[in-house]
Design a protein around this motif. Structure first.
Motif, mmCIF file in Angstrom:
data_model
loop_
_atom_site.group_PDB
_atom_site.id
_atom_site.type_symbol
_atom_site.label_atom_id
_atom_site.label_comp_id
_atom_site.label_asym_id
_atom_site.label_seq_id
_atom_site.Cartn_x
_atom_site.Cartn_y
_atom_site.Cartn_z
ATOM 1 N N THR A 152 0.969 -1.122 -0.006
ATOM 2 C CA THR A 152 0.119 -0.089 0.000
ATOM 3 C C THR A 152 0.967 1.227 -0.156
ATOM 4 O O THR A 152 0.674 2.283 -0.771
ATOM 5 N N GLU A 153 1.959 1.429 0.898
ATOM 6 C CA GLU A 153 2.690 2.378 0.911
ATOM 7 C C GLU A 153 3.514 2.646 -0.428
ATOM 8 O O GLU A 153 3.628 3.683 -1.072
ATOM 9 N N VAL A 154 3.982 1.442 -1.144
ATOM 10 C CA VAL A 154 4.692 1.752 -2.441
ATOM 11 C C VAL A 154 3.568 2.203 -3.511
ATOM 12 O O VAL A 154 4.142 3.221 -4.174
ATOM 13 N N LEU A 155 2.478 1.572 -3.474
ATOM 14 C CA LEU A 155 1.571 2.179 -4.595
ATOM 15 C C LEU A 155 1.229 3.648 -4.448
ATOM 16 O O LEU A 155 1.350 4.487 -5.402
ATOM 17 N N ASP A 156 0.925 4.092 -3.085
ATOM 18 C CA ASP A 156 0.538 5.246 -2.868
ATOM 19 C C ASP A 156 1.456 6.548 -3.160
ATOM 20 O O ASP A 156 1.435 7.554 -3.654
ATOM 21 N N SER A 157 3.027 5.967 -2.698
ATOM 22 C CA SER A 157 4.063 6.687 -2.827
ATOM 23 C C SER A 157 4.144 6.955 -4.650
ATOM 24 O O SER A 157 4.442 8.340 -4.937
ATOM 25 N N TYR A 158 3.964 6.170 -5.229
ATOM 26 C CA TYR A 158 4.195 5.929 -6.770
ATOM 27 C C TYR A 158 3.290 6.769 -7.195
ATOM 28 O O TYR A 158 3.313 7.765 -8.361
ATOM 29 N N CYS A 159 1.950 6.729 -6.841
ATOM 30 C CA CYS A 159 0.957 7.593 -7.362
ATOM 31 C C CYS A 159 0.952 8.980 -7.107
ATOM 32 O O CYS A 159 0.773 9.850 -8.055
ATOM 33 N N ARG A 160 1.663 9.543 -5.948
ATOM 34 C CA ARG A 160 1.770 10.884 -5.771
ATOM 35 C C ARG A 160 2.873 11.128 -6.644
ATOM 36 O O ARG A 160 3.100 12.462 -7.229
ATOM 37 N N MET A 161 4.189 10.353 -7.011
ATOM 38 C CA MET A 161 4.954 10.874 -7.834
ATOM 39 C C MET A 161 4.484 10.999 -9.390
ATOM 40 O O MET A 161 4.982 11.899 -10.084
ATOM 41 N N LEU A 162 3.465 10.157 -9.893
ATOM 42 C CA LEU A 162 3.121 10.232 -11.148
ATOM 43 C C LEU A 162 2.269 11.604 -11.112
ATOM 44 O O LEU A 162 2.693 12.123 -11.971
ATOM 45 N N LEU A 163 1.337 12.164 -10.194
ATOM 46 C CA LEU A 163 0.865 13.317 -10.161
ATOM 47 C C LEU A 163 1.619 14.278 -10.048
ATOM 48 O O LEU A 163 1.438 15.336 -10.967
ATOM 49 N N LEU A 164 2.728 14.225 -9.482
ATOM 50 C CA LEU A 164 3.862 15.428 -9.446
ATOM 51 C C LEU A 164 4.447 15.732 -10.750
ATOM 52 O O LEU A 164 4.755 16.567 -11.308
ATOM 53 N N ALA A 165 4.880 14.479 -11.248
ATOM 54 C CA ALA A 165 5.456 14.446 -12.642
ATOM 55 C C ALA A 165 4.593 15.089 -13.713
ATOM 56 O O ALA A 165 4.832 15.607 -14.739
ATOM 57 N N ARG A 166 3.406 14.633 -13.668
ATOM 58 C CA ARG A 166 2.238 15.011 -14.677
ATOM 59 C C ARG A 166 2.298 16.592 -14.473
ATOM 60 O O ARG A 166 1.917 17.282 -15.575
ATOM 61 N N SER A 167 2.033 17.101 -13.439
ATOM 62 C CA SER A 167 2.094 18.513 -13.172
ATOM 63 C C SER A 167 3.354 19.357 -14.039
ATOM 64 O O SER A 167 3.188 20.461 -14.099
ATOM 65 N N LEU A 168 4.412 18.629 -13.887
ATOM 66 C CA LEU A 168 5.484 19.222 -14.369
ATOM 67 C C LEU A 168 5.715 19.344 -15.974
ATOM 68 O O LEU A 168 6.352 19.805 -16.395
ATOM 69 N N GLY A 169 4.808 18.271 -16.490
ATOM 70 C CA GLY A 169 4.855 18.356 -18.036
ATOM 71 C C GLY A 169 4.895 17.184 -18.688
ATOM 72 O O GLY A 169 4.224 16.743 -19.839
ATOM 73 N N ARG A 170 5.419 16.092 -18.203
ATOM 74 C CA ARG A 170 5.683 14.735 -18.775
ATOM 75 C C ARG A 170 6.049 13.882 -17.805
ATOM 76 O O ARG A 170 6.416 13.884 -16.901
ATOM 77 N N VAL A 171 5.733 12.594 -18.325
ATOM 78 C CA VAL A 171 6.140 11.096 -17.791
ATOM 79 C C VAL A 171 7.096 10.408 -18.604
ATOM 80 O O VAL A 171 6.366 10.138 -19.948
ATOM 81 N N THR A 172 8.149 9.920 -18.517
ATOM 82 C CA THR A 172 9.024 9.341 -19.327
ATOM 83 C C THR A 172 9.077 7.748 -18.790
ATOM 84 O O THR A 172 9.384 7.600 -17.641
ATOM 85 N N TYR A 173 9.065 6.956 -19.872
ATOM 86 C CA TYR A 173 8.659 5.636 -19.570
ATOM 87 C C TYR A 173 10.023 4.846 -19.972
ATOM 88 O O TYR A 173 11.123 5.303 -20.761
ATOM 89 N N PHE A 174 10.262 3.803 -19.376
ATOM 90 C CA PHE A 174 11.415 2.892 -19.592
ATOM 91 C C PHE A 174 11.308 2.678 -21.009
ATOM 92 O O PHE A 174 10.462 2.137 -21.559
ATOM 93 N N THR A 175 12.810 2.122 -21.800
ATOM 94 C CA THR A 175 12.628 1.465 -23.112
ATOM 95 C C THR A 175 12.338 0.182 -22.778
ATOM 96 O O THR A 175 12.415 -0.433 -21.663
ATOM 97 N N GLU A 176 12.346 -0.615 -23.811
ATOM 98 C CA GLU A 176 11.933 -2.121 -23.699
ATOM 99 C C GLU A 176 13.130 -2.753 -22.949
ATOM 100 O O GLU A 176 12.803 -3.586 -22.277
ATOM 101 N N PRO A 177 14.441 -2.599 -23.562
ATOM 102 C CA PRO A 177 15.495 -3.135 -22.955
ATOM 103 C C PRO A 177 15.371 -2.853 -21.273
ATOM 104 O O PRO A 177 15.783 -3.946 -20.551
ATOM 105 N N GLU A 178 15.290 -1.786 -21.072
ATOM 106 C CA GLU A 178 15.299 -1.236 -19.542
ATOM 107 C C GLU A 178 14.180 -1.940 -18.706
ATOM 108 O O GLU A 178 14.632 -2.412 -17.733
#
Length: 318
Positions: free
Chosen positions: A174-200
């Protein structure tokens, strides 16, 4: 042999952490631990999880009948029992309302993958179960299609439920998921979310396998690693539509491959940005989801979110 008093103390400690983290307001949330094949220790109803004492806890049988405890057992024990019956190795269940993760459940926005190493290794795909009236058997059964493939489920318009063999680890997810969701919302507010490449991403999944964590994506052929394929079939029933976090698009004839980034299209599900040309190593030039939107696109997204919230308010769910 299980030390009952020690387990009770640990359950009260987890309750305090849930309350202190803001994951459960007032008397929200519930926790359980299976003591034996026939007995389950659980929190009582109508009590703040931040101030529980060992003597407040209850014991029920696997049918939900209370067999010990002065206070009445939680009304949502059916959810815990459904998980324990489906996965007997999971002795501990934690249900609460972490705000950032619950926000995704209210918006019915799937959790994006291929963004944070800890999430890929410890959580993987996170489903959103359809909404049903809390406390009912129908509500308890909403998680059954997912329990074999994950250790945490978002409950639409409600909260989350996580489970493991130990109380501590059940709460960790639960802690990991909520922390992650908060990071996503913060990154989204900055303008973009960058995903891993397939090899990564494949490197992370291989590490996950070495650490002893299973991931259903490793068993799929021609999957889109970052597109939540494992639970996509459930989106219709849960009324899930990617709007704020569309997955990256792939262009290699159906096989997993990271192509150009994607941006919000008119449908809100992702529209290719660029011509999709591959670089010499088979990996696209970019794996960033652009969120530099036009005024019209922003207005459309705001309207979609507003319509969702108003629809939920009309049903009385919120």
């Amino acid at each position: 042999m299980i030390n009952l008093y020690k387990i009770k103390q640990q359950m009260c400690e987890i309750g305090r952490r849930i309350y202190q983290r803001g994951f459960a307001a007032a008397n929200d949330g519930n926790i359980s631990y299976r003591l034996s094949e026939k007995e389950v220790l659980c929190t009582p109803t109508q009590i703040c999880k931040g101030f529980m004492k060992p003597e407040d806890l209850c014991i029920v049988d696997m049918d939900g009948n209370q067999i010990a405890g002065e206070k009445k057992a939680t009304s949502e024990i059916r959810l815990h029992l459904a998980i324990m019956k489906a996965r007997p190795e999971m002795r501990a269940v934690v249900h609460c309302h972490p705000p950032h993760a619950t926000a995704f459940g209210i918006a019915r926005e799937p959790i994006p993958q291929c963004v944070l190493p800890e999430v890929e290794i410890f959580l993987g795909n996170v489903p959103i179960a359809p909404y049903r009236t809390p406390g009912t058997q129908e509500f308890a059964e909403t998680v059954l299609p997912f329990v074999e493939k994950t250790n945490i489920v978002i409950l639409a318009n409600h909260g989350t439920v996580s489970y493991d063999a130990e109380l501590e680890r059940a709460f960790w997810w639960t802690e990991v998921l909520d922390s992650y969701c908060r990071m996503l919302l913060l990154a989204r507010s900055l303008g973009r979310v960058t995903y891993f490449t397939e090899p990564e991403e494949r490197a992370l999944l291989q590490l996950k396998q070495k650490l002893g964590f299973a991931d259903p994506r490793l068993q799929l052929e021609n999957c889109e690693l970052c597109a939540n394929d494992v639970f996509r079939d459930s989106w219709r029933e849960s009324k899930v539509t990617p709007v704020a976090f569309p997955p990256p698009l792939y262009r290699s004839g159906g096989a997993c491959s990271t192509g150009e980034g994607s941006s919000f299209g008119e449908s809100g599900t992702g529209k290719a940005a660029g011509d999709g040309k591959q670089s010499g190593n088979g990996v696209g030039a970019s794996n960033t989801v652009s969120t530099r939107l036009s005024a019209d696109e922003i207005e459309k997204i705001v309207q979609i979110i507003t319509d969702r919230v108003m629809a939920q308010l009309a049903t009385g769910v919120l």
